[in-house]
Scaffold this active site. Structure first.
Site, PDB file in Angstrom:
ATOM      1  N   HIS A   1       8.233  51.248  47.997  1.00 56.65           N
ATOM      2  CA  HIS A   1       7.292  51.836  47.036  1.00 56.65           C
ATOM      3  C   HIS A   1       6.082  50.935  46.802  1.00 56.65           C
ATOM      4  O   HIS A   1       6.174  49.720  46.758  1.00 56.65           O
ATOM      5  CB  HIS A   1       7.993  52.162  45.714  1.00 56.65           C
ATOM      6  CG  HIS A   1       8.633  50.997  45.033  1.00 56.65           C
ATOM      7  ND1 HIS A   1       9.343  51.120  43.877  1.00 56.65           N
ATOM      8  CD2 HIS A   1       8.688  49.685  45.343  1.00 56.65           C
ATOM      9  CE1 HIS A   1       9.791  49.949  43.493  1.00 56.65           C
ATOM     10  NE2 HIS A   1       9.410  49.065  44.375  1.00 56.65           N
ATOM     11  N   GLY A   2       4.933  51.582  46.692  1.00 57.38           N
ATOM     12  CA  GLY A   2       3.701  50.871  46.390  1.00 57.38           C
ATOM     13  C   GLY A   2       3.101  50.100  47.547  1.00 57.38           C
ATOM     14  O   GLY A   2       2.147  49.343  47.359  1.00 57.38           O
TER      15      GLY A   2
END
Length: 350
Positions: free
Chosen positions: A244-245
């Site tokens: 994520h990210g």
């Protein structure tokens, strides 16, 4: 279906040496190409094999042409990048035989009434398209795919069977996502609290650019707060994990089983070899090339080639090496003591 060499050159360029009306029907490897095939030479070490090829024509670079031409009797297409020329030619041959997906929505598909599906798009059997999703012109959604609410699938993008594309995710034009890929699943976010873990909601999206290829069973997690971003032209092999990210720069390519931990930023035009591990919250500069199996624990700020693994050897040699490694701290202290003693003796002598 057969194609004249002159038609290939008109389409893709290059210098044709030989009869323009020679026809070829397929691309084959140097050692197996026959009288109706075209082949290619992209590795100069294989010049001798190319020179003896039975292919009707060969694609090769200017520096290889004189050596091959001395004994090779077929036609030649001379071009600066034979491998790229081969790729374009292969695409062309596939297009001649390809059966285009018919536009429309299969009767067994479930498409929410608020979803916007372009009339030229194709929605396959048992696919699901949720509320407010957008399927743009000539997109192909094969059987069993799931398109979440408010997701956007770009023009000409192709999802093979059983792709999962979660809510609010976006992919641009001409993308290819292979079967089993999951785009926009929750990132691995948990806050420890007294020995237990509290789940952190993953509220970002996955935003994917144009001309991106994603392999089978690859997963790209949605961001926790910010989006996970895959820029234009990125190529991801099978069974890759993007946390994520993360932010993956344009035209970066990753081989199978690479793992990228959350919030890593990888630059443009990078290559990451198979099974390499990229730590989270680090940055990798543009034009960095990581060798297969490498662990990247810290940021890389300069372009270049990077590797970090212990070469394979026999079991006995590995055990001896491991024993030496375990003793290195003690050996280091002994060397320091000897250096100190040597300095003392030198001072006493003077």
């Amino acid at each position: 279906m057969r194609t004249r060499l002159v038609d290939l050159v008109e389409r893709f360029g290059g210098q044709l040496v030989g009869a323009p009306d020679i026809e070829v029907s397929a691309i084959a490897p140097l050692d197996r190409a026959g009288a109706s095939d075209i082949t290619f030479l992209s590795n100069s070490k294989l010049r001798a094999l190319a020179a003896q090829s039975q292919a009707a024509a060969i694609i090769l670079a200017p520096q290889d042409d004189p050596v091959v031409a001395a004994t090779y009797e077929g036609a030649r297409i001379v071009t600066a990048n034979p491998y790229a020329y081969f790729a374009r030619t292969a695409q062309y041959f596939v297009s001649l035989k390809e059966v285009a997906s018919a536009p429309g929505i299969h009767p067994t598909a479930v498409v929410h009434e608020s979803a916007r599906v372009d009339p030229t798009a194709c929605i396959g059997a048992h696919a699901t398209v949720e509320a407010d999703a957008v399927i743009k012109p000539r997109a192909v959604i094969d059987a069993g795919c799931y398109i979440g609410r408010e997701a956007v699938v770009g023009e000409g993008t192709h999802f093979f069977a059983n792709v999962t594309f979660h809510a609010r995710c976006i992919i641009g034009a001409r993308g290819i996502v292979h079967s089993g890929a999951v785009i926009g699943g929750d990132g691995f976010g948990f806050a420890p609290d007294g020995g237990a873990y509290i789940k952190i909601p993953q509220t970002g999206r996955v935003v994917i650019g144009d001309d991106v290829d994603i392999g089978s069973n690859t997963t790209v997690d949605r961001g926790a707060l910010d989006d996970t971003v895959i820029e234009d032209g990125v190529k991801l092999d099978n069974q890759i994990q993007i946390g994520h990210g993360c932010h993956i720069g344009a035209h970066t390519a990753m081989a199978g089983c690479v793992g990228v931990a959350g919030s890593a930023r990888i630059g443009r035009y990078c290559t990451i070899g198979g099974a390499a591990m990229i730590n989270g919250h680090i940055e990798i500069a543009d034009n960095v090339h990581v060798v297969a199996g490498t662990l990247v624990p810290n940021s890389i700020t300069e372009p270049g080639h990077y590797a970090g693994f212990y070469p394979v050897g026999s079991k006995a040699a590995w055990e001896r090496g491991a024993a030496i490694l375990r003793n290195l701290p003690a050996l280091r202290e002994k060397v320091r003591a000897l250096e100190k003693r040597l300095n003392t003796l030198t001072e006493e002598k003077h």
